[in-house]
Scaffold this active site. Sequence first.
Site, PDB file in Angstrom:
ATOM      1  CE  LYS A 118       7.301   2.771  12.275  1.00  0.00           C
ATOM      2  NZ  LYS A 118       7.473   2.572  10.809  1.00  0.00           N
ATOM      3  CB  THR A 124       0.550   1.432  11.195  1.00  0.00           C
ATOM      4  OG1 THR A 124       1.204   2.680  10.969  1.00  0.00           O
ATOM      5  CG2 THR A 124      -0.910   1.548  10.788  1.00  0.00           C
ATOM      6  N   GLY A 125       0.783  -1.353  12.402  1.00  0.00           N
ATOM      7  CA  GLY A 125       0.290  -2.712  12.583  1.00  0.00           C
ATOM      8  C   GLY A 125      -1.107  -2.894  12.035  1.00  0.00           C
ATOM      9  CG  MET A 140      -1.967  -7.070  16.188  1.00  0.00           C
ATOM     10  SD  MET A 140      -1.404  -6.636  17.830  1.00  0.00           S
ATOM     11  CE  MET A 140      -1.764  -8.148  18.704  1.00  0.00           C
ATOM     12  CD1 TRP A 160      -1.510   7.385  12.346  1.00  0.00           C
ATOM     13  CD2 TRP A 160      -1.307   5.449  13.418  1.00  0.00           C
ATOM     14  NE1 TRP A 160      -2.351   7.432  13.427  1.00  0.00           N
ATOM     15  CE2 TRP A 160      -2.249   6.248  14.110  1.00  0.00           C
ATOM     16  CE3 TRP A 160      -1.042   4.172  13.916  1.00  0.00           C
ATOM     17  CZ2 TRP A 160      -2.890   5.820  15.264  1.00  0.00           C
ATOM     18  CZ3 TRP A 160      -1.686   3.744  15.060  1.00  0.00           C
ATOM     19  CH2 TRP A 160      -2.595   4.559  15.734  1.00  0.00           C
ATOM     20  NE  ARG A 180      13.450  -4.254   8.525  1.00  0.00           N
ATOM     21  CZ  ARG A 180      12.217  -3.795   8.446  1.00  0.00           C
ATOM     22  NH1 ARG A 180      11.254  -4.372   9.154  1.00  0.00           N
ATOM     23  NH2 ARG A 180      11.935  -2.762   7.687  1.00  0.00           N
ATOM     24  CD  GLU A 226       2.708  -4.711   8.388  1.00  0.00           C
ATOM     25  OE1 GLU A 226       3.070  -5.912   8.437  1.00  0.00           O
ATOM     26  OE2 GLU A 226       3.267  -3.847   7.695  1.00  0.00           O
ATOM     27  CG  HIS A 258      -0.198   0.095   2.522  1.00  0.00           C
ATOM     28  ND1 HIS A 258       0.305   1.278   3.037  1.00  0.00           N
ATOM     29  CD2 HIS A 258       0.136  -0.859   3.415  1.00  0.00           C
ATOM     30  CE1 HIS A 258       0.892   1.054   4.187  1.00  0.00           C
ATOM     31  NE2 HIS A 258       0.815  -0.243   4.437  1.00  0.00           N
ATOM     32  N   GLY A 259       0.259   2.359  -0.476  1.00  0.00           N
ATOM     33  CA  GLY A 259       0.938   3.646  -0.442  1.00  0.00           C
ATOM     34  C   GLY A 259       1.101   4.163   0.979  1.00  0.00           C
ATOM     35  CG  HIS A 281      -0.581  -4.407   5.105  1.00  0.00           C
ATOM     36  ND1 HIS A 281      -1.001  -3.133   5.383  1.00  0.00           N
ATOM     37  CD2 HIS A 281      -1.709  -5.133   4.884  1.00  0.00           C
ATOM     38  CE1 HIS A 281      -2.323  -3.081   5.349  1.00  0.00           C
ATOM     39  NE2 HIS A 281      -2.776  -4.293   5.041  1.00  0.00           N
ATOM     40  N   GLY A 282       3.748  -4.471   4.152  1.00  0.00           N
ATOM     41  CA  GLY A 282       5.154  -4.838   4.128  1.00  0.00           C
ATOM     42  C   GLY A 282       5.436  -6.231   4.628  1.00  0.00           C
ATOM     43  NE  ARG A 293      -1.539   0.141   6.736  1.00  0.00           N
ATOM     44  CZ  ARG A 293      -1.965  -0.371   7.881  1.00  0.00           C
ATOM     45  NH1 ARG A 293      -3.147   0.022   8.377  1.00  0.00           N
ATOM     46  NH2 ARG A 293      -1.245  -1.258   8.540  1.00  0.00           N
TER      47      ARG A 293
END
Length: 345
Positions: A214, A112-113, A205, A105, A231, A203, A100-101, A273-274, A149
């Site tokens: 962050k 965001t999660g 949680m 947040w 990570r 995404e 997503h773009g 999501h990522g 999103r």
Amino acid sequence: MATTVFQQALGTLESHSCLSSSGFRHECGSASVKLISKDFKVDIALMRRGNYCSKKRSFSLIQASTSQTTVFDPVSSPLHKTANDSKKKPSEAALILIRHGESMWNEKNLFTGCVDVPLTKKGVEEAIEAGKRISNIPIDLIYTSALIRAQMTAMLAMTQHRRKKVPIIQHEENEQARAWSQIFSEETNKQCIPVITAWQLNERMYGELQGLNKQETADKYGKAKVQEWRRSYDIPPPNGESLEMCAERAVAYFQEHIEPQLQSGKNVMIAAHGNSLRSIIMYLDKLTSQEVISLELSTGIPMLYIFKEGSFIRRGSPVAPTEAGVYAYTKRLAQYRQRLDEMLQ
């Protein structure tokens, strides 16, 4: 020059027609597909049931079966079809992945999660640009997460597609939702693309980090600790999910629901999501747990895979100036582009 580059990028093609003169019924996982050659109607019945539990959290989803009727799209058909071609299953399908773009947040540098926040103006522009980059790729089915999103990204991207089909979110919350969203025009239905939402593509949680800044979190817990939460593969943040836990649900959903669609020859787009997409890419590219933690995905940049003969072939991210050089088009996708050009002239 562009034409020369485009032609050099073409690969080989096996026939992808799956229609027969008598019609057939094919079942694969929880998907049932019935093809009737008389009027080329395709009835797809999907029953999805999934649940996921981890530590103190429990998520469950039950979606009743739905029927979505699609009529054969002549733009996606081969230019010339023989009797032998009609007996073969599709040999190739496209899979598009889009993160997503930018969200509101993301802009504020907050974790965001699974909090459901919309895109920023920049995120909207990224989604539109992503749509331009895939505007010549066939799309039969769209999957998104349950978060706005990702859904905004999918919808905005489709406004740029040259085929001009309309993405329609499938509402299956209950019998009334299904009845009230039914389409009664066969002609209109031909110009629609089903959009299926699934929490399994959400995404990961982030637990007690959701909503925290962050940088402030790094100052409080230490940069190394926050980096470990973000990570590492199997270490979750407090009361949250690790990447491993996110992968369990995302990959299982992909295998059960999305991969059978690709096997049947449908071209699929996933807007998610990522971390859910990193999990799926880990499966597609057979990455190790160490390799996937260093994988970075840019917002709004689509990635193209070709599913062929049971394997996924990565065609790259469209960041080059010419789409021919970016995608290294297969012959089937090149033919689709040619038919679009002819139809829209």
